[in-house]
Scaffold this motif. Structure first.
Motif, mmCIF file in Angstrom:
data_model
loop_
_atom_site.group_PDB
_atom_site.id
_atom_site.type_symbol
_atom_site.label_atom_id
_atom_site.label_comp_id
_atom_site.label_asym_id
_atom_site.label_seq_id
_atom_site.Cartn_x
_atom_site.Cartn_y
_atom_site.Cartn_z
ATOM 1 N N SER A 5 -2.335 1.158 7.551
ATOM 2 C CA SER A 5 -0.990 1.267 6.973
ATOM 3 C C SER A 5 -0.744 2.536 6.183
ATOM 4 O O SER A 5 0.367 2.793 5.759
ATOM 5 N N ASP A 6 -1.809 3.330 5.983
ATOM 6 C CA ASP A 6 -1.657 4.512 5.138
ATOM 7 C C ASP A 6 -1.568 5.781 5.978
ATOM 8 O O ASP A 6 -2.300 6.733 5.778
ATOM 9 N N THR A 7 -0.668 5.761 6.940
ATOM 10 C CA THR A 7 -0.551 6.928 7.813
ATOM 11 C C THR A 7 0.393 7.960 7.194
ATOM 12 O O THR A 7 1.270 7.616 6.408
ATOM 13 N N GLU A 8 0.176 9.206 7.576
ATOM 14 C CA GLU A 8 1.051 10.261 7.060
ATOM 15 C C GLU A 8 2.460 10.065 7.613
ATOM 16 O O GLU A 8 3.451 10.178 6.904
ATOM 17 N N ARG B 155 0.844 -1.192 0.000
ATOM 18 C CA ARG B 155 0.000 0.000 0.000
ATOM 19 C C ARG B 155 0.875 1.236 0.000
ATOM 20 O O ARG B 155 1.780 1.358 0.838
ATOM 21 N N THR B 156 0.630 2.105 -0.946
ATOM 22 C CA THR B 156 1.334 3.380 -0.992
ATOM 23 C C THR B 156 0.292 4.465 -1.250
ATOM 24 O O THR B 156 -0.895 4.164 -1.396
ATOM 25 N N GLY B 157 0.752 5.690 -1.316
ATOM 26 C CA GLY B 157 -0.159 6.789 -1.613
ATOM 27 C C GLY B 157 -0.798 6.638 -2.980
ATOM 28 O O GLY B 157 -1.844 7.220 -3.264
ATOM 29 N N THR C 49 -3.380 0.523 -3.674
ATOM 30 C CA THR C 49 -3.232 -0.728 -2.931
ATOM 31 C C THR C 49 -3.030 -1.869 -3.908
ATOM 32 O O THR C 49 -3.694 -1.922 -4.935
ATOM 33 N N ARG D 101 -9.245 9.016 1.323
ATOM 34 C CA ARG D 101 -7.824 8.876 1.637
ATOM 35 C C ARG D 101 -7.385 9.914 2.644
ATOM 36 O O ARG D 101 -8.008 10.942 2.778
ATOM 37 N N ARG E 36 -5.026 13.760 6.129
ATOM 38 C CA ARG E 36 -5.686 12.998 5.071
ATOM 39 C C ARG E 36 -5.581 13.769 3.765
ATOM 40 O O ARG E 36 -5.400 14.988 3.768
ATOM 41 N N ALA F 138 2.335 3.469 11.241
ATOM 42 C CA ALA F 138 1.628 2.629 10.265
ATOM 43 C C ALA F 138 1.519 1.205 10.786
ATOM 44 O O ALA F 138 2.500 0.624 11.241
ATOM 45 N N HIS G 139 4.851 7.402 8.923
ATOM 46 C CA HIS G 139 4.931 5.941 8.859
ATOM 47 C C HIS G 139 5.357 5.293 10.160
ATOM 48 O O HIS G 139 5.286 4.074 10.299
#
Lengths: 209, 411
Positions: free
Chosen positions: B160-163, A167-169, A172, A209, B275, B168, B165
Motif C-alpha cells: 500500500s505504500d507505493t509512490e 498507512r501513509t508516508g 502505519t 521505506r 523508495r 497501491a 497510488h
C-alpha cells in the motif's frame, strides 16, 4: 614545512568526514519511531501495528472482570457451565485465536472461585474414547459409565477481532477492536457483551521505506 | 655567508611531520577498523536451497536471515514440506512485523560508508506480500481461513505504500481470497471481490462458490530479480524474465479446468515506484562526487602551490602541503562512500500466481496439473500429479502446486 598549524584542521576534517557518514540529509525522521502503545481514545502521532502480549493481557483481564459482574453469573442459581467457541479473526493479523479464550478461561477459573465451570468440549474425542473404553470394560470405572454425564452448556463464550489499518508516508496505524460475548445456550440471547480497543502506530527506519 | 639551518631551526618542521604522521596513522587505523569484519563461519553453497537455506539461516550473516527464510520457505512449499515452510515464514514475518523504530543495521545502511545491503533484509514490498500470501495459503491448509484472510489483508497492506497510488494494494489474488474466506465464514465478501475484479485487468474472476471445497493455488514462471545501475550501482532495478509458462490446466477425473494467471509478481515488483532509500542513496552519490571533486581540486591546487613555491617559499609550501593532504583525505572519504543499492532478492519467487476452486465429493482424488506455454501447448516436463483426500467434515482441501514442485505428490 610546519604541519603543526594543521593539528586542529586535519582531525576536524577527519571527524567531519566520519560524522557525515551518519548523516542522511533530505529524509524526514530517518531513524523511524518506535512502536508506542496508546489508549484507543488518544490521538496518535502517526499509525500503529499488531496484536501483542500486553494487548492480550489487558483485553482478557477486562473481559474476565466484566463477565464476573453480570447477574447471570454473579447471582446464578447453581453453577453455570460455559463452553468456549473459537474466536473469529477479522483483523489483518494472523494470530493464535485460542489464546484469548484460554486466558479468559484461566482468569475466570482463578477469580470466580467456583462461580463458573468450563466444559472441555475441545477434548470431546478423548473423553468419548475414554467413556467407550469404560463402557466396554477395557478400563476400570469408578462409577457406572453408561448414563450420559457429559454436561450441556448454559452459556457459550466467544469473540471476534476486527481491525482498521491506515498507512501513509508518516507511518502505519492499526486499530483493533476486540469484542466478546456470552450467549445463553437455551435462548440464544446474548446476555453479555464487552469490547476493548487498542490503537498503535509506528514508523519503520527510512532504510526500509 | 648564507645562514646555515641549525638543528634547533628544524624542530618545528620535524614536530609537524611527526604530528602529521600520527594523524595519518590514526586515520588509516580508524578506516581499517571500520572495514574490519569478524570472521564468521563460511557457508559453502551447494545450489540446493533445502541444504543451503538452513545452513545460511544458522550460520550466515544475521542480516540475511529473513532472506534465506523466505527462499527456503518457497523451496519447502515446492517440495510439499509445508511445516518447514510455516516455521521459516513465521520467523521471517515476526521480524518483518517488528521492524518499527530505530535499527542499528538500518542506520549503518543509511550512512555514507556502508552499503545498503548492511541492513537487515526484510524484502521489498512485493517480497513481503509474497511471504504473507504463502503464509495465508498455509493457514488455509490448516483449516484456519480467518487467519489466512488476515495474511491476505497484510499482503495488500505491504503493497500500500507505493509512490504512485494507482498501484497501491493492487494484488488480485489476496483480495479475491479475502472475499472468499469471508464468504465461507458466513460473511459478505462482495467488497473484496469488487476490489479484486477492479485490479484483474482483462480477467473475469469467477463468482464465489461457498460449496467449493478444494482450493488449488498454482504458481509458475521465473520471478523478478534485482540489479543495480547508475554510476555507483545506486539505482535499484528489477528484471522479470519472460515466463515459458503462461497458464495451467487442472485435470481431475472428467474435469478440465483452465487456470489463467491472476497476479504478475514482476508487475508488482516494478510498480512500487521510488523508495525513501533511493533518496538516501542519491545523497550518497552527491557526497561521493563532491568529496571526489573537492579532493581533485585540493590535490591539484596543493601540487600547483608546492610547485609554484619551488621549495623556497615557506608559506606556499605550507599551504600547498595542507591542500595536498586535505585533498588526499577527501579522496579517501569519497572512495569510502558506498552508494550501492541492495540487490539481495528472494530469487525463487514465481512470475505468476493463480487459483482455482472446485466442489468435489469427499474421498480420494488424483489431479494432474499441466502448465502451458504462451501458445497454449502443454509443457510435458512440468506436468505434476497430486493425490489428495477431500475431507468429509466440510473443511477445505488446499493444494499448492508450482511448476517447480516435486511430483508426484500426496497431499
Amino acid at each position: 614545512m610546519d604541519f603543526s598549524k594543521y593539528r586542529i584542521a586535519f582531525p576536524a576534517l577527519a571527524v567531519a568526514g566520519l560524522i557525515s557518514g551518519c548523516a542522511s540529509s533530505g529524509v524526514k525522521n530517518p531513524s523511524g519511531t518506535p512502536v508506542t502503545e496508546m489508549r484507543a481514545d488518544e490521538r496518535g502521532f502517526v499509525a500503529g501495528t499488531g496484536i501483542e502480549s500486553q494487548d492480550l493481557v489487558m483485553v482478557t483481564d477486562k473481559m474476565a472482570r466484566s463477565i464476573l459482574a453480570i447477574p447471570q453469573i454473579a447471582n446464578a442459581q447453581g453453577v453455570p457451565h460455559i463452553v468456549l467457541e473459537p474466536v473469529v479473526n477479522e483483523s489483518r493479523f494472523p494470530i493464535n485465536k485460542d489464546i484469548f479464550l484460554t486466558r479468559i478461561e484461566g482468569q475466570l477459573s482463578m477469580k470466580a472461585m467456583g462461580k463458573v465451570v468450563f466444559l472441555a468440549r475441545s477434548r470431546m474425542a478423548a473423553l468419548e474414547r475414554e467413556r467407550e473404553l469404560k463402557r466396554s470394560g477395557q478400563v476400570t470405572a469408578s462409577a457406572d459409565p453408561n448414563p450420559v454425564e457429559f454436561k450441556g452448556a448454559d452459556f457459550f463464550l466467544t469473540g471476534k477481532l476486527q481491525s482498521l489499518t491506515a498507512r501513509t508516508g508518516a507511518g502505519t496505524s492499526d486499530y483493533v477492536l476486540y469484542s466478546f460475548e456470552l450467549i445463553d445456550a437455551r435462548t440464544s440471547e446474548i446476555v453479555w457483551m464487552d469490547q476493548a480497543e487498542i490503537k498503535k502506530q509506528g514508523l519503520e527506519d527510512a532504510a526500509y521505506r | 655567508m648564507p645562514p646555515i639551518a641549525r638543528p634547533r631551526d628544524l624542530k618545528p618542521l620535524k614536530e609537524g611531520m611527526k604530528d602529521f604522521s600520527r594523524f595519518v596513522l590514526a586515520a588509516v587505523g580508524v578506516m581499517l577498523a571500520g572495514c574490519a569484519t569478524q570472521p564468521g563461519r563460511q557457508v559453502v553453497l551447494t545450489g540446493n536451497l533445502m541444504i543451503d537455506g538452513p545452513m545460511e539461516i544458522a550460520y550466515g550473516p544475521p542480516r540475511d536471515k529473513v532472506l534465506w527464510e523466505y527462499r527456503t520457505a518457497a523451496a519447502a512449499m515446492c517440495q510439499a514440506r509445508f511445516d518447514l515452510a510455516k516455521q521459516y515464514l513465521d520467523d521471517g514475518l515476526t521480524r518483518l512485523q517488528g521492524i518499527f523504530g530505530p535499527d542499528a543495521n538500518a542506520r549503518k545502511a543509511r550512512g555514507y560508508f556502508h552499503a545498503e545491503a548492511k541492513k537487515t533484509f526484510i524484502g521489498e514490498p512485493y517480497e513481503r506480500s509474497m511471504a504473507y500470501i504463502y503464509r495465508g495459503i498455509l493457514y488455509w491448509m490448516d483449516g484456519e481461513p480467518d487467519n489466512a484472510r488476515a495474511c491476505f489483508r497484510s499482503a495488500e497492506f505491504e503493497d500500500s505504500d507505493t509512490e504512485n497510488h494507482e498501484y497501491a494494494g493492487d494484488w488480485v489474488l489476496p483480495d479475491y481470497l479475502d472475499g472468499l474466506a469471508t464468504t465461507k465464514l458466513g460473511g459478505d465478501g462482495s467488497d473484496a471481490f469488487k476490489r479484486a475484479q477492479a485490479d484483474a485487468k482483462g480477467l473475469t474472476l469467477p463468482p464465489y462458490n461457498p460449496k467449493a471445497n478444494v482450493l488449488f493455488f498454482l504458481e509458475f514462471g521465473p520471478g523478478p530479480t534485482k540489479f543495480a545501475t547508475g554510476q555507483y550501482q545506486e539505482k535499484l532495478c528489477f528484471y522479470s524474465p519472460p515466463s515459458p509458462v503462461r497458464s495451467a490446466r487442472i485435470n481431475i477425473e472428467a474435469l478440465q479446468v483452465p487456470v489463467a494467471p491472476t497476479d504478475d509478481v514482476g508487475f508488482q515488483a516494478t510498480t512500487r515506484g521510488g523508495r525513501v532509500m533511493d533518496h538516501i542513496l542519491g545523497n550518497k552519490v552527491v557526497f561521493k562526487n563532491a568529496t571526489d571533486i573537492a579532493g581533485d581540486v585540493a590535490i591539484l591546487g596543493g601540487a600547483g602551490t608546492l610547485l609554484a613555491g619551488g621549495g623556497r617559499n615557506a608559506t606556499m609550501n605550507e599551504v600547498g602541503g595542507g591542500l595536498l593532504a586535505a585533498g588526499i583525505v577527501s579522496k579517501i572519504i569519497s572512495s569510502a562512500t558506498i552508494p550501492a543499492a541492495d540487490t539481495r532478492a528472494w530469487n525463487d519467487l514465481p512470475h505468476y500466481l493463480s487459483f482455482a476452486c472446485l466442489a468435489l465429493a469427499p474421498g480420494p482424488h488424483v489431479a494432474t496439473i499441466e502448465f502451458l506455454d504462451p501458445a497454449g501447448y502443454v509443457l510435458p516436463q512440468l506436468t505434476k500429479s497430486v493425490t489428495f483426500e477431500v475431507p468429509a467434515d466440510g473443511k477445505d482441501k488446499v493444494i499448492f502446486i508450482s511448476d517447480q514442485s516435486s511430483t508426484p505428490q500426496k497431499s
